[in-house]
Scaffold this active site. Structure first.
Site, short mmCIF file in Angstrom:
data_model
loop_
_atom_site.label_atom_id
_atom_site.label_comp_id
_atom_site.label_asym_id
_atom_site.label_seq_id
_atom_site.Cartn_x
_atom_site.Cartn_y
_atom_site.Cartn_z
CG ASP A 83 -1.94 1.07 1.25
OD1 ASP A 83 -2.46 1.40 0.16
OD2 ASP A 83 -2.24 1.58 2.35
CB THR A 230 -7.06 5.42 11.43
OG1 THR A 230 -5.97 5.91 10.63
CG2 THR A 230 -7.07 6.17 12.75
#
Length: 277
Positions: A83, A230
């Site tokens: 990523d 997150t």
């Protein structure tokens, strides 16, 4: 099951009119939890490792190899994805190691350099049967676009996909990286317009800040791959804090990391089911 190609699971998700949950790995417990949650939901998933996480570990191979082993042992298809890579050497390492998908992030480069470099990544990856994701501009939280008020234009996305040959494109529609509150509002009309303009699946970055029902609406509007990091880190960390607070004498990491792994797996299962529709 073995590790899966991103294009295959994205195609299956689109055919089922659902979304594909993609979750970031920080350590082995994250990877184990993500796969356990996907298995409980009976759905495919994506294990993602960011360039920042590689830097934290000091090298790609140790954690990347663990992710690949976990994917190969899974009861559902699992994509192993690099990523937000800006380092071409890191992309080459991921291809050599056996990752089934990479994201090259050339969003800070001049437009023509971004196009040319991304095309080169696509050529090398496709030679190995590996999928490539890319984005036109940065996502908020990384000092770029996808901040409030900045949006991807459908015609720009279409030109970018055509010029590079990528398999999935991340677009700016109102989300922002690293949000700890779920208050982001996406431009659903824009998602639909971009979906109509480009021939490849759309990717939503910064999904942690988007409320549940709004994520479902985004998928219905045309978003397919939904990146969540997150929010899961928050789930993981709260479970660690709770375990340590409940037993101040606790010193065995397996006790508090195990609790965090279980909590994270449960949240992944919930999110995977939510996105599947």
């Amino acid at each position: 099951m073995t590790r899966a190609a991103l294009t295959d699971v994205l195609t299956a998700a689109q055919q089922g009119r659902g979304g594909l949950g993609a979750f970031n790995v920080i350590q082995v417990e994250h990877a184990e939890a993500i796969v356990a949650g996907a298995e409980a939901a009976g759905r495919p998933t994506v294990l993602q490792l960011s360039e920042n996480a590689v830097r934290y570990h000091g090298a790609l191979a140790p954690v990347g190899s663990a992710m690949l082993a976990i994917a190969d042992a899974a009861a559902v298809p699992v994509v192993v994805h690099l990523d937000h890579a800006t380092d071409l050497e890191l992309v080459a390492q991921a291809l050599a190691l056996g990752f089934t998908s990479v994201m090259f992030d050339g969003s800070t480069l001049p437009v023509e350099e971004n196009l040319a470099t991304t095309r080169g990544v696509v050529e090398r990856a496709h030679d190995r049967g590996v999928s490539v994701e890319a984005e036109i501009g940065e996502i908020g939280g990384k000092d770029g676009v996808h901040a409030p008020g900045v949006r991807t234009r459908p015609e720009d996305a279409a030109r970018f996909v055509e010029a590079t040959g990528i398999d999935a494109v991340a677009v700016a529609v109102g989300s922002s990286h690293a949000m700890t509150t779920r208050t982001a509002r996406l431009d659903l009309e824009l998602i639909g317009a971009i979906r109509a303009a480009v021939p490849v699946p759309l990717v939503l970055h910064g999904s942690s800040g988007v409320p549940d029902e709004h994520l479902r609406e985004a998928v219905s509007a045309g978003m397919t791959k939904v990146n969540i990091s997150t929010h899961l880190n928050g789930t993981f960390t709260r479970a660690v804090r709770d375990a340590l607070a409940a037993d101040p004498a606790l010193v065995d990491p397996r006790k508090y990391l195990g609790a965090a792994r279980t909590a994270t797996a449960q949240e992944v299962e919930r999110l995977v089911r939510l996105l599947a529709g």
